[in-house]
Design an enzyme around this catalytic site. Structure first.
Site, mmCIF file in Angstrom:
data_model
loop_
_atom_site.group_PDB
_atom_site.id
_atom_site.type_symbol
_atom_site.label_atom_id
_atom_site.label_comp_id
_atom_site.label_asym_id
_atom_site.label_seq_id
_atom_site.Cartn_x
_atom_site.Cartn_y
_atom_site.Cartn_z
ATOM 1 N N TYR A 31 44.241 37.930 38.217
ATOM 2 C CA TYR A 31 43.464 37.637 36.926
ATOM 3 C C TYR A 31 43.808 35.819 37.213
ATOM 4 O O TYR A 31 44.709 36.175 36.785
ATOM 5 C CB TYR A 31 44.156 38.476 35.867
ATOM 6 C CG TYR A 31 42.694 38.710 34.048
ATOM 7 C CD1 TYR A 31 41.810 39.609 34.325
ATOM 8 C CD2 TYR A 31 43.158 37.257 33.885
ATOM 9 C CE1 TYR A 31 40.952 39.050 33.821
ATOM 10 C CE2 TYR A 31 42.055 36.878 32.785
ATOM 11 C CZ TYR A 31 40.784 37.999 32.317
ATOM 12 O OH TYR A 31 40.510 37.646 31.218
ATOM 13 N N TYR B 77 34.659 31.227 40.296
ATOM 14 C CA TYR B 77 33.519 32.201 40.655
ATOM 15 C C TYR B 77 32.829 32.625 39.343
ATOM 16 O O TYR B 77 31.661 32.500 39.828
ATOM 17 C CB TYR B 77 34.314 33.369 41.632
ATOM 18 C CG TYR B 77 32.948 34.275 41.250
ATOM 19 C CD1 TYR B 77 32.451 34.870 41.754
ATOM 20 C CD2 TYR B 77 33.821 35.612 40.684
ATOM 21 C CE1 TYR B 77 31.326 36.516 41.824
ATOM 22 C CE2 TYR B 77 33.246 37.168 40.702
ATOM 23 C CZ TYR B 77 32.175 37.501 41.208
ATOM 24 O OH TYR B 77 31.580 38.653 41.144
#
Length: 381
Positions: A279, A327
């Site tokens: 993360y 992304y």
């Protein structure tokens, strides 16, 4: 190791979609089921959150499902790694046969994201933290970065390396929001607009629409489905704090405990991991997590990521999709960590494929370094 596998994985539309949350959820779920060679009527378990007060009920009703097992724990970005553990346990216990874990957000299209955050009036944070006007969650992660740099003498350039590697991966991923843009340099990151010292805009994740889904079933059944199964090897979780004032040490996260539990259950060690999806709400999140998971020692993550080590062609590939930094980041990113991990283990990532990847780690972080969950996945041998 469990007798459970991920049989399907997919994303919804990404970026700026103009779609509703439920439409994006439906895209993710039906695409993941198609990936597995299954249909909606095969689903008897559902785990999701972030849709409404009763998220699992809402999604089940929208999709016409009648699940006999549901889960909607709301723990921020790591919830989906937690759901993998719950789903594996439910399948092994015979509570259900096919579980879909899903998530979607239209925060970019709906313009629902705010740096002011949402602090509930009845909480201690409203009384003791909100009066100082922190940017939520930016200022909180900035505090962790400041403390980390002070304690270990780490330079800003070390944080910037995380963003540089993420952009390099994104340039290899046609689905990435930053695909086709220019590569980042350390100087670019340091010279980007300062938001909350020491973090600039380039240290922070994207704000996009998007989502995804994964399908879990027994390993035995998965072997008869469309795709090569990806085994659930181990998992662990830990909740540490809500407010920043409650954290004992801003340089140590619950990844220490979630990672240790996951590795113990899988019978593996950090050196067995071929590719990691971590993360990356902010660059500091990755450094703290790498240390917490045992890939390097306290204060050593800056050296660990230096020189492109976590980027394409590096010795330890991290966030091979481009991550939340380059992304996609639809509010909660943990589900997309799982999607990319599955694709790497199935060898489906094209130019960004990690050769010979057999063990993947997905680690989610929720809240303000508050909740942590780790999942280890592996190819079916």
């Amino acid at each position: 190791m469990t007798g459970v596998a991920i049989a399907g994985a997919a994303e919804s539309d990404l970026g700026i979609t103009g779609e509703s949350v439920l439409t994006l959820q439906a895209q993710a779920v039906t695409r993941a089921l198609a990936d597995a060679g299954l249909v909606l009527s095969d689903v008897d378990g559902l785990a999701t959150c972030g849709v409404s007060r009763f998220s699992a009920t809402q999604v089940a009703d929208y999709l016409g499902l009648r699940p006999v097992w549901t889960e909607s724990t709301f723990a921020g970005g790591c919830a989906f790694e937690m759901y993998v553990a719950r789903a594996a346990q439910a399948i092994e216990a015979g509570q259900c046969r096919t579980v879909v874990i899903s998530y979607a957000s239209n925060q970019r299209s709906a313009r629902s994201r705010s740096l002011a955050g949402v602090v509930e009036e009845h909480t201690p944070e409203a009384l003791f933290e909100a009066p100082y006007g922190p940017l939520y969650p930016f200022s909180y992660y900035a505090m962790a970065a400041q403390r980390y740099m002070h304690v270990f003498g780490v330079k800003r350039e070390a944080l910037a390396e995380v963003a540089v590697a993420a952009r390099d991966w994104a340039l290899l991923n046609p689905k990435a929001y930053r695909y086709g843009t220019a590569p980042l340099t350390v100087r670019d990151v340091l010279s980007a607009p300062m938001v909350s010292s020491p973090l600039t805009t380039a240290d922070a994740c994207l704000v996009t629409d998007g989502g995804g889904a994964v399908v879990l079933t027994s390993l035995e059944r998965a072997r008869d489905l469309r795709r090569a199964p990806v085994r659930v090897l181990g998992y662990g979780e830990c909740v540490t704090n809500t407010s920043m004032a409650a954290a004992d040490d801003l340089t140590v996260t619950g990844a220490v405990h979630s990672g240790a539990a996951a590795f113990a259950r899988a019978g593996l060690v950090p050196g067995d991991v071929d590719v990691a999806q971590i993360y990356d709400s902010f660059t500091i999140t990755v450094l703290l997590t790498l240390e917490g998971l045992g890939f390097c020692g306290a204060g050593e993550a800056g050296d660990f990521v230096a020189g492109g080590r976590t980027g394409p062609g590096g010795a330890f590939p991290v966030n091979t999709s481009g991550g939340g930094l380059s992304y996609n980041h639809p509010g909660q990113y943990g589900l997309l960590l799982l999607v990319e991990a599955v694709r790497q283990l199935r060898g489906e990532c094209g130019d960004r494929q990690v050769p010979g990847a057999e063990v993947a780690l997905a680690h989610g972080t929720g809240g303000i370094l508050s909740a942590h969950a780790t999942v280890l996945l592996g190819v079916d041998r």
